[in-house]
Design a protein around this motif. Structure first.
Motif, PDB file in Angstrom:
ATOM      1  N   SER A 122       0.903  -0.755   0.064  1.00 20.80           N
ATOM      2  CA  SER A 122      -0.245  -0.086   0.055  1.00 20.80           C
ATOM      3  C   SER A 122       1.060   1.426  -0.380  1.00 20.80           C
ATOM      4  CB  SER A 122      -0.874  -0.017   1.358  1.00 20.80           C
ATOM      5  OG  SER A 122      -0.245  -0.238   2.458  1.00 20.80           O
ATOM      6  N   ALA A 123       2.087   1.574   0.832  1.00 21.66           N
ATOM      7  CA  ALA A 123       2.575   2.116   0.878  1.00 21.66           C
ATOM      8  C   ALA A 123       3.305   2.395  -0.444  1.00 21.66           C
ATOM      9  CB  ALA A 123       3.898   2.401   1.794  1.00 21.66           C
ATOM     10  N   PHE A 124       3.846   1.558  -1.754  1.00 23.10           N
ATOM     11  CA  PHE A 124       4.304   1.777  -2.665  1.00 23.10           C
ATOM     12  C   PHE A 124       3.577   2.610  -3.579  1.00 23.10           C
ATOM     13  CE2 PHE A 124       4.590  -0.349  -7.185  1.00 23.10           C
ATOM     14  CZ  PHE A 124       5.809  -0.021  -7.738  1.00 23.10           C
ATOM     15  N   LEU A 125       2.330   2.185  -3.714  1.00 19.74           N
ATOM     16  CA  LEU A 125       1.109   2.552  -4.674  1.00 19.74           C
ATOM     17  C   LEU A 125       0.583   3.585  -4.060  1.00 19.74           C
ATOM     18  CD1 LEU A 125      -1.664  -0.460  -4.748  1.00 19.74           C
ATOM     19  CD2 LEU A 125      -0.116   0.038  -5.966  1.00 19.74           C
ATOM     20  N   ALA A 174      -0.139  -1.530 -11.444  1.00 21.35           N
ATOM     21  CA  ALA A 174      -1.309  -2.434 -12.015  1.00 21.35           C
ATOM     22  C   ALA A 174      -1.862  -4.217 -12.148  1.00 21.35           C
ATOM     23  CB  ALA A 174      -1.799  -2.670 -13.979  1.00 21.35           C
ATOM     24  N   ARG A 175      -0.102  -4.617 -12.058  1.00 20.64           N
ATOM     25  CA  ARG A 175      -0.204  -6.152 -11.453  1.00 20.64           C
ATOM     26  C   ARG A 175      -0.541  -6.307 -10.477  1.00 20.64           C
ATOM     27  NH1 ARG A 175       5.377  -9.982 -11.455  1.00 20.64           N
ATOM     28  NH2 ARG A 175       5.217 -10.944 -10.051  1.00 20.64           N
ATOM     29  N   LEU A 176       0.100  -5.081  -9.359  1.00 13.73           N
ATOM     30  CA  LEU A 176      -0.619  -5.333  -7.762  1.00 13.73           C
ATOM     31  C   LEU A 176      -1.543  -4.764  -8.290  1.00 13.73           C
ATOM     32  CD1 LEU A 176       2.396  -3.458  -6.634  1.00 13.73           C
ATOM     33  CD2 LEU A 176       2.728  -5.806  -6.321  1.00 13.73           C
ATOM     34  N   TYR A 194      11.678  -7.749  -5.894  1.00 16.29           N
ATOM     35  CA  TYR A 194      11.579  -8.184  -7.730  1.00 16.29           C
ATOM     36  C   TYR A 194      12.458  -8.213  -8.624  1.00 16.29           C
ATOM     37  CZ  TYR A 194       6.565  -7.263  -6.326  1.00 16.29           C
ATOM     38  OH  TYR A 194       5.316  -7.042  -6.061  1.00 16.29           O
ATOM     39  N   THR A 195      12.839  -8.983  -9.182  1.00 13.17           N
ATOM     40  CA  THR A 195      14.025  -9.419 -10.680  1.00 13.17           C
ATOM     41  C   THR A 195      13.926  -8.362 -11.564  1.00 13.17           C
ATOM     42  OG1 THR A 195      13.656 -10.958 -12.110  1.00 13.17           O
ATOM     43  CG2 THR A 195      14.428 -11.356  -9.291  1.00 13.17           C
ATOM     44  N   ARG A 196      14.587  -7.728 -12.177  1.00 10.46           N
ATOM     45  CA  ARG A 196      14.290  -7.020 -13.569  1.00 10.46           C
ATOM     46  C   ARG A 196      13.593  -7.668 -14.331  1.00 10.46           C
ATOM     47  NH1 ARG A 196      17.310  -8.535 -17.815  1.00 10.46           N
ATOM     48  NH2 ARG A 196      18.883  -8.955 -16.529  1.00 10.46           N
ATOM     49  N   GLN A 197      14.282  -9.561 -14.262  1.00  8.97           N
ATOM     50  CA  GLN A 197      13.170 -10.106 -15.168  1.00  8.97           C
ATOM     51  C   GLN A 197      11.050  -9.420 -14.966  1.00  8.97           C
ATOM     52  OE1 GLN A 197      14.183 -13.857 -15.703  1.00  8.97           O
ATOM     53  NE2 GLN A 197      11.609 -14.734 -16.454  1.00  8.97           N
ATOM     54  N   GLU A 198      11.089 -10.130 -13.738  1.00  8.54           N
ATOM     55  CA  GLU A 198       9.749 -10.016 -12.930  1.00  8.54           C
ATOM     56  C   GLU A 198       9.054  -8.601 -13.416  1.00  8.54           C
ATOM     57  OE1 GLU A 198       9.496 -12.938  -8.814  1.00  8.54           O
ATOM     58  OE2 GLU A 198      10.799 -11.287  -9.041  1.00  8.54           O
ATOM     59  N   ILE A 199      10.112  -7.316 -13.324  1.00 15.11           N
ATOM     60  CA  ILE A 199       9.474  -6.403 -13.375  1.00 15.11           C
ATOM     61  C   ILE A 199       9.429  -6.286 -15.195  1.00 15.11           C
ATOM     62  CG2 ILE A 199       9.611  -3.674 -13.562  1.00 15.11           C
ATOM     63  CD1 ILE A 199      11.413  -4.449 -10.951  1.00 15.11           C
ATOM     64  N   ALA A 200      10.360  -6.541 -16.028  1.00 12.56           N
ATOM     65  CA  ALA A 200       9.784  -6.632 -17.628  1.00 12.56           C
ATOM     66  C   ALA A 200       8.995  -7.052 -17.953  1.00 12.56           C
ATOM     67  CB  ALA A 200      11.333  -6.762 -18.344  1.00 12.56           C
ATOM     68  N   GLU A 201       8.411  -8.319 -16.988  1.00 13.59           N
ATOM     69  CA  GLU A 201       7.177  -8.990 -17.129  1.00 13.59           C
ATOM     70  C   GLU A 201       6.205  -8.646 -17.318  1.00 13.59           C
ATOM     71  OE1 GLU A 201       8.079 -12.760 -15.142  1.00 13.59           O
ATOM     72  OE2 GLU A 201       9.244 -13.518 -16.906  1.00 13.59           O
ATOM     73  N   VAL A 206       0.829  -3.291 -19.088  1.00 12.65           N
ATOM     74  CA  VAL A 206       0.173  -1.270 -19.784  1.00 12.65           C
ATOM     75  C   VAL A 206       0.796  -1.864 -21.487  1.00 12.65           C
ATOM     76  CG1 VAL A 206       0.650   0.342 -18.119  1.00 12.65           C
ATOM     77  CG2 VAL A 206       2.783  -0.692 -18.825  1.00 12.65           C
ATOM     78  N   ARG A 207       1.067  -3.172 -21.836  1.00 14.14           N
ATOM     79  CA  ARG A 207       1.098  -2.975 -23.015  1.00 14.14           C
ATOM     80  C   ARG A 207      -0.365  -3.345 -24.051  1.00 14.14           C
ATOM     81  NH1 ARG A 207       5.904  -4.099 -25.365  1.00 14.14           N
ATOM     82  NH2 ARG A 207       6.644  -4.977 -22.983  1.00 14.14           N
ATOM     83  N   CYS A 208      -0.576  -2.691 -25.232  1.00 14.97           N
ATOM     84  CA  CYS A 208      -1.941  -2.688 -25.534  1.00 14.97           C
ATOM     85  C   CYS A 208      -2.327  -4.628 -26.324  1.00 14.97           C
ATOM     86  CB  CYS A 208      -2.404  -1.759 -26.661  1.00 14.97           C
ATOM     87  SG  CYS A 208      -3.241  -2.401 -27.990  1.00 14.97           S
ATOM     88  N   HIS A 209      -2.446  -5.504 -26.161  1.00 16.83           N
ATOM     89  CA  HIS A 209      -3.063  -6.486 -26.495  1.00 16.83           C
ATOM     90  C   HIS A 209      -3.303  -6.678 -27.689  1.00 16.83           C
ATOM     91  CE1 HIS A 209      -3.769 -11.022 -26.759  1.00 16.83           C
ATOM     92  NE2 HIS A 209      -4.748 -10.792 -27.581  1.00 16.83           N
TER      93      HIS A 209
END
Length: 234
Positions: A122-125, A174-176, A194-201, A206-209
């Protein structure tokens, strides 16, 4: 910068950054420490698969090296003027100076184990809401007065948020939020590191399908639940 990165091709060259980084921290050469960590992180990001292949021989991975580098980078930032600079900019109501620092701070919170303190989801948000409101307010101004020329500088020329910080943080929000919708109690738990890979995923949130472009204005189809930007959603 690109030419220097290309010269780093061996494991020993890469790993040499680690003892130098910690020496900078011990001697309080904080600016040098940030520079070394940022350069080594750029080397890893440029050829991640290449480094994973080489590091595997030593029972290491690019993610493990990245964690150590980000730890050093975060410590150097905290010991330097980063957080004091952010707080000072806020107190002086210097939104132009505070905005990029706020987005950088949110990015660091995603690697919270590197920051040396626990942060609740909640603090991060809340920090992200502050960052978004700050950027939206500055964007709404349209232009900034230039103290050197007396004219105006287009808003696009001022980095209110580094591009990677912006999209990775929005993706994680958006994920949280989706996870909290399924389990509200998650908001009161500590934010994972989080790792760099998790953040990239997470940027896929926020990517248009349809067009595969990143967008901060996405709609969710109530049928297939795919997300798409307003233009492509119809």
């Amino acid at each position: 910068m690109a030419a220097q990165i290309a010269k780093v091709t061996g494991v020993l060259q890469l790993l040499a950054a680690l003892p130098v980084l910690w020496d900078c921290l011990e001697t309080r050469s904080l600016e040098d420490g940030c520079t070394i960590a940022a350069f080594a992180l750029a080397v890893l990001k440029t050829r991640c698969n290449y480094w994973n292949t080489l590091l595997r021989r030593f029972d290491l991975t690019a993610d493990k090296i990245e964690i150590v580098l980000r730890l050093g980078f975060a410590v150097a930032l905290q010991l330097s003027e980063f957080l004091p600079g952010l707080r000072a900019a806020e107190e002086q109501q210097d939104d132009i100076g505070a905005c990029p620092l706020q987005w950088m701070y949110c990015q660091l919170l995603l690697f919270k184990s590197s920051c040396g303190h626990n942060v609740e989801v909640s603090a991060f948000l809340g920090e992200m809401l502050k960052a978004r409101r700050m950027k939206a307010q500055l964007d709404s101004w349209g232009n900034f007065p230039c103290s050197q020329t007396g004219g105006s500088t287009p808003v696009q020329s001022i980095p209110l948020a580094a591009q990677y910080n912006y999209w990775s943080c929005l993706g994680m929000v958006a994920r949280l939020k989706e996870a909290i919708r399924l389990d509200p109690a998650l908001a009161d738990t500590n934010l994972p590191a989080y790792t760099r890979q998790e953040i990239a995923e997470a940027m896929d949130h926020v990517r248009c399908h349809n067009c595969q472009e990143l967008s901060d204005k996405l709609l969710t189809c109530t049928g297939c639940l795919h997300i798409a930007c307003a233009v492509k959603a119809a």
